[in-house]
Motif scaffolding. Structure first.
Motif, PDB file in Angstrom:
ATOM      1  N   LEU A 115       0.847  -1.198   0.000  1.00  0.00           N
ATOM      2  CA  LEU A 115       0.000   0.000   0.000  1.00  0.00           C
ATOM      3  C   LEU A 115       0.877   1.241   0.000  1.00  0.00           C
ATOM      4  O   LEU A 115       1.843   1.342   0.757  1.00  0.00           O
ATOM      5  CB  LEU A 115      -0.912   0.010   1.226  1.00  0.00           C
ATOM      6  CG  LEU A 115      -2.014   1.072   1.238  1.00  0.00           C
ATOM      7  CD1 LEU A 115      -3.037   0.817   0.133  1.00  0.00           C
ATOM      8  CD2 LEU A 115      -2.717   1.107   2.593  1.00  0.00           C
ATOM      9  N   ASP A 116       0.507   2.190  -0.865  1.00  0.00           N
ATOM     10  CA  ASP A 116       1.225   3.452  -0.990  1.00  0.00           C
ATOM     11  C   ASP A 116       0.210   4.565  -1.170  1.00  0.00           C
ATOM     12  O   ASP A 116      -0.916   4.330  -1.652  1.00  0.00           O
ATOM     13  CB  ASP A 116       2.179   3.395  -2.194  1.00  0.00           C
ATOM     14  CG  ASP A 116       3.014   4.655  -2.324  1.00  0.00           C
ATOM     15  OD1 ASP A 116       2.618   5.545  -3.116  1.00  0.00           O
ATOM     16  OD2 ASP A 116       4.027   4.753  -1.640  1.00  0.00           O
ATOM     17  N   ALA A 117       0.583   5.776  -0.809  1.00  0.00           N
ATOM     18  CA  ALA A 117      -0.341   6.907  -0.907  1.00  0.00           C
ATOM     19  C   ALA A 117      -0.836   7.121  -2.332  1.00  0.00           C
ATOM     20  O   ALA A 117      -1.966   7.580  -2.552  1.00  0.00           O
ATOM     21  CB  ALA A 117       0.331   8.175  -0.382  1.00  0.00           C
ATOM     22  N   THR A 118      -0.023   6.791  -3.316  1.00  0.00           N
ATOM     23  CA  THR A 118      -0.435   6.981  -4.711  1.00  0.00           C
ATOM     24  C   THR A 118      -1.510   5.987  -5.138  1.00  0.00           C
ATOM     25  O   THR A 118      -2.174   6.201  -6.157  1.00  0.00           O
ATOM     26  CB  THR A 118       0.778   6.847  -5.647  1.00  0.00           C
ATOM     27  OG1 THR A 118       1.359   5.537  -5.477  1.00  0.00           O
ATOM     28  CG2 THR A 118       1.824   7.902  -5.339  1.00  0.00           C
ATOM     29  N   THR A 140     -17.914  11.179   1.896  1.00  0.00           N
ATOM     30  CA  THR A 140     -17.722   9.912   1.188  1.00  0.00           C
ATOM     31  C   THR A 140     -16.304   9.747   0.649  1.00  0.00           C
ATOM     32  O   THR A 140     -15.934   8.652   0.220  1.00  0.00           O
ATOM     33  CB  THR A 140     -18.714   9.792   0.023  1.00  0.00           C
ATOM     34  OG1 THR A 140     -18.487  10.851  -0.928  1.00  0.00           O
ATOM     35  CG2 THR A 140     -20.147   9.862   0.521  1.00  0.00           C
ATOM     36  N   THR A 141     -15.506  10.822   0.681  1.00  0.00           N
ATOM     37  CA  THR A 141     -14.118  10.715   0.236  1.00  0.00           C
ATOM     38  C   THR A 141     -13.393   9.614   0.990  1.00  0.00           C
ATOM     39  O   THR A 141     -12.673   8.788   0.410  1.00  0.00           O
ATOM     40  CB  THR A 141     -13.375  12.055   0.451  1.00  0.00           C
ATOM     41  OG1 THR A 141     -14.112  13.110  -0.155  1.00  0.00           O
ATOM     42  CG2 THR A 141     -11.972  12.001  -0.113  1.00  0.00           C
ATOM     43  N   MET A 142     -13.571   9.578   2.292  1.00  0.00           N
ATOM     44  CA  MET A 142     -12.843   8.599   3.102  1.00  0.00           C
ATOM     45  C   MET A 142     -13.405   7.193   2.946  1.00  0.00           C
ATOM     46  O   MET A 142     -12.687   6.207   3.130  1.00  0.00           O
ATOM     47  CB  MET A 142     -12.848   9.018   4.570  1.00  0.00           C
ATOM     48  CG  MET A 142     -12.164  10.353   4.818  1.00  0.00           C
ATOM     49  SD  MET A 142     -10.552  10.549   3.973  1.00  0.00           S
ATOM     50  CE  MET A 142      -9.607   9.240   4.707  1.00  0.00           C
ATOM     51  N   ARG A 143     -14.671   7.078   2.595  1.00  0.00           N
ATOM     52  CA  ARG A 143     -15.227   5.755   2.295  1.00  0.00           C
ATOM     53  C   ARG A 143     -14.500   5.150   1.088  1.00  0.00           C
ATOM     54  O   ARG A 143     -14.137   3.980   1.088  1.00  0.00           O
ATOM     55  CB  ARG A 143     -16.727   5.853   2.009  1.00  0.00           C
ATOM     56  CG  ARG A 143     -17.574   6.284   3.203  1.00  0.00           C
ATOM     57  CD  ARG A 143     -19.010   6.516   2.746  1.00  0.00           C
ATOM     58  NE  ARG A 143     -19.853   6.998   3.832  1.00  0.00           N
ATOM     59  CZ  ARG A 143     -20.706   6.231   4.517  1.00  0.00           C
ATOM     60  NH1 ARG A 143     -20.827   4.953   4.217  1.00  0.00           N
ATOM     61  NH2 ARG A 143     -21.436   6.745   5.481  1.00  0.00           N
ATOM     62  N   VAL A 200     -10.357   1.405  -1.196  1.00  0.00           N
ATOM     63  CA  VAL A 200      -9.179   1.065  -1.990  1.00  0.00           C
ATOM     64  C   VAL A 200      -8.406  -0.064  -1.318  1.00  0.00           C
ATOM     65  O   VAL A 200      -7.940  -1.012  -1.975  1.00  0.00           O
ATOM     66  CB  VAL A 200      -8.275   2.310  -2.171  1.00  0.00           C
ATOM     67  CG1 VAL A 200      -6.913   1.919  -2.733  1.00  0.00           C
ATOM     68  CG2 VAL A 200      -8.960   3.323  -3.081  1.00  0.00           C
ATOM     69  N   ILE A 201      -8.278   0.013  -0.007  1.00  0.00           N
ATOM     70  CA  ILE A 201      -7.551  -1.019   0.741  1.00  0.00           C
ATOM     71  C   ILE A 201      -8.284  -2.348   0.647  1.00  0.00           C
ATOM     72  O   ILE A 201      -7.676  -3.392   0.371  1.00  0.00           O
ATOM     73  CB  ILE A 201      -7.388  -0.589   2.210  1.00  0.00           C
ATOM     74  CG1 ILE A 201      -6.632   0.738   2.300  1.00  0.00           C
ATOM     75  CG2 ILE A 201      -6.688  -1.675   3.025  1.00  0.00           C
ATOM     76  CD1 ILE A 201      -6.602   1.350   3.686  1.00  0.00           C
ATOM     77  N   ALA A 202      -9.597  -2.321   0.858  1.00  0.00           N
ATOM     78  CA  ALA A 202     -10.383  -3.553   0.819  1.00  0.00           C
ATOM     79  C   ALA A 202     -10.368  -4.178  -0.564  1.00  0.00           C
ATOM     80  O   ALA A 202     -10.235  -5.406  -0.709  1.00  0.00           O
ATOM     81  CB  ALA A 202     -11.816  -3.269   1.262  1.00  0.00           C
ATOM     82  N   ARG A 203     -10.500  -3.374  -1.595  1.00  0.00           N
ATOM     83  CA  ARG A 203     -10.519  -3.906  -2.960  1.00  0.00           C
ATOM     84  C   ARG A 203      -9.188  -4.575  -3.296  1.00  0.00           C
ATOM     85  O   ARG A 203      -9.155  -5.638  -3.925  1.00  0.00           O
ATOM     86  CB  ARG A 203     -10.818  -2.789  -3.963  1.00  0.00           C
ATOM     87  CG  ARG A 203     -12.213  -2.227  -3.838  1.00  0.00           C
ATOM     88  CD  ARG A 203     -12.455  -1.051  -4.741  1.00  0.00           C
ATOM     89  NE  ARG A 203     -12.601  -1.462  -6.127  1.00  0.00           N
ATOM     90  CZ  ARG A 203     -13.189  -0.717  -7.060  1.00  0.00           C
ATOM     91  NH1 ARG A 203     -13.686   0.463  -6.741  1.00  0.00           N
ATOM     92  NH2 ARG A 203     -13.309  -1.144  -8.284  1.00  0.00           N
ATOM     93  N   ARG A 204      -8.097  -3.962  -2.869  1.00  0.00           N
ATOM     94  CA  ARG A 204      -6.783  -4.551  -3.148  1.00  0.00           C
ATOM     95  C   ARG A 204      -6.634  -5.888  -2.432  1.00  0.00           C
ATOM     96  O   ARG A 204      -6.139  -6.864  -2.999  1.00  0.00           O
ATOM     97  CB  ARG A 204      -5.686  -3.576  -2.722  1.00  0.00           C
ATOM     98  CG  ARG A 204      -4.297  -4.196  -2.753  1.00  0.00           C
ATOM     99  CD  ARG A 204      -3.220  -3.149  -2.825  1.00  0.00           C
ATOM    100  NE  ARG A 204      -3.266  -2.428  -4.087  1.00  0.00           N
ATOM    101  CZ  ARG A 204      -2.285  -1.618  -4.511  1.00  0.00           C
ATOM    102  NH1 ARG A 204      -1.212  -1.454  -3.782  1.00  0.00           N
ATOM    103  NH2 ARG A 204      -2.390  -1.003  -5.663  1.00  0.00           N
ATOM    104  N   ALA A 223     -16.973  -3.495  -1.149  1.00  0.00           N
ATOM    105  CA  ALA A 223     -15.673  -4.104  -0.883  1.00  0.00           C
ATOM    106  C   ALA A 223     -15.394  -4.192   0.609  1.00  0.00           C
ATOM    107  O   ALA A 223     -14.873  -5.209   1.101  1.00  0.00           O
ATOM    108  CB  ALA A 223     -14.581  -3.304  -1.583  1.00  0.00           C
ATOM    109  N   LEU A 224     -15.724  -3.151   1.358  1.00  0.00           N
ATOM    110  CA  LEU A 224     -15.470  -3.144   2.800  1.00  0.00           C
ATOM    111  C   LEU A 224     -16.266  -4.229   3.512  1.00  0.00           C
ATOM    112  O   LEU A 224     -15.747  -4.932   4.390  1.00  0.00           O
ATOM    113  CB  LEU A 224     -15.787  -1.767   3.380  1.00  0.00           C
ATOM    114  CG  LEU A 224     -14.798  -0.656   2.990  1.00  0.00           C
ATOM    115  CD1 LEU A 224     -15.399   0.714   3.262  1.00  0.00           C
ATOM    116  CD2 LEU A 224     -13.481  -0.824   3.739  1.00  0.00           C
TER     117      LEU A 224
END
Length: 346
Positions: A11-14, A106-109, A114-118, A312-313
């Motif tokens: 995981l990276d900020a990009t 919803t930005t933070m959702r 992104v983490i869950a999908r990966r 995804a979450l």
């Protein structure tokens, strides 16, 4: 804060830029013209490009807020908005934007999604994707996944995009708003995720989708259309080659069947309008309310990434719970393929 993520996930900020860009305002004239960088700062839980198992703290700063846009409504209650309910619950509210009832929330959702999908792709090969399946009274004439990412509406029929542009231009000029429907699909979900009573997969999906601001309805599979179906048509017949339909949306008894998990979400029309309307102020006196500022004429247009994230979450939560309780069970025979015939994702 994303808690409970297993260690070792790259995981990276990009990694957040793509999905946050899909959700962002200002990418089309048909959404709010607010321009935010949506740059993610990872404050904890990641070391040298890998998750550590500690809570992952993400920060996205607001850089284009205009508090002055809300000055006129600081002492008024916008009809159809959370202003009045918040006032009744807390006795105080911050009028600068909608706070926790704002679409900005919803930005933070999406960032968490992104983490869950990966993780879902890396560990289980689960793919989550979605599309706009209704805009006002407009419906897709056909469904082509390849068309969805090629237009700002996430619309599955490229030939209809000009008509959608005209529809939204006329709506914006009128000062009004309209609702929308988003459908999200997860394929590759193995059978067995979910719980029989508490923690049903479909119940948690419904709760997650309903927690998104402006959502007023959630369907799993055929949803409300099942009311008009006969049981002989609704039941998803199983064959050695696979299921013959997916009216259940990939969930039976609260547990995944191995079919696509299909969820549809209804978004109400935006309530913040420049059209004058009667209302009341914090003193209970009658006033005329006009909402100025930058607002979406249809919040559903950029809601596809949000619904994808919530799907995804929930799936990742369910996968981790299943691993904890039933990780030793392994594959159970017979295992029926998800579908023997193509099904309409819309």
């Amino acid at each position: 804060m994303v808690d409970g993520c297993p260690p070792g996930l790259a995981l990276d900020a990009t990694d957040f830029a793509h999905d946050l860009g899909r959700r962002a305002t200002g990418r089309t004239r048909h959404t709010s013209q607010r321009h935010e960088d949506d740059a993610v700062e990872i404050l904890s839980g990641v070391y040298e490009g890998r998750t550590t198992g500690a809570p992952i703290a993400l920060l996205v700063r607001n850089v284009d807020a205009r508090s002055r846009d809300y000055g006129r409504i600081a002492a008024q209650f916008r009809p159809g908005h959370a202003d009045y309910a918040y006032w009744q619950k807390y006795g105080i509210r911050d009028p600068r934007g909608g706070g926790r009832s704002s679409a900005r929330e919803t930005t933070m959702r999406v960032a968490a999604g992104v983490i869950a999908r990966r993780w879902l792709v890396d560990r289980h090969g689960v793919r989550v994707r979605g599309h706009l399946s209704q805009l006002g009274e407009l419906l897709p004439a056909r469904h082509d996944w390849d068309a969805v990412e090629g237009n700002p509406f996430f619309w599955p029929d490229a030939s209809q995009v000009p008509a959608l542009e005209d529809y939204m231009d006329a709506l914006r000029k009128s000062g009004d708003s309209v609702g929308a429907r988003v459908t999200v699909v997860a394929d590759g979900v193995p059978p067995g995720w979910g719980e029989p009573v508490y923690g049903k997969l479909d119940a948690e999906l419904a709760a997650a989708m309903m927690s998104i601001n402006a959502v007023k309805g959630v369907e799993v599979g055929a949803g409300f259309a099942s009311v008009a179906q006969c049981g002989s048509a609704h039941r998803d017949v199983m064959t050695p080659c696979g299921f013959l339909s997916n009216h259940a949306g990939g969930v039976l008894g609260g547990i995944s069947t191995g079919q696509d998990v299909v969820v549809s979400v209804a978004f109400k029309p935006t309530s913040s309008l420049r059209l004058p309307t009667p209302g009341i102020d914090v003193e209970g006196d009658a006033v005329e309310i006009v909402t100025t500022g930058r607002h979406d004429p249809c919040v559903g247009i950029r809601a596809t990434p949000i619904c994808e994230a919530m799907l995804a979450l929930v799936l990742m939560d369910q996968a981790l719970r299943h691993r904890a309780q039933c990780g030793d069970v392994g594959d159970v025979a017979p295992r029926i393929p998800g579908s023997a015939v193509p099904t309409d994702a819309g």
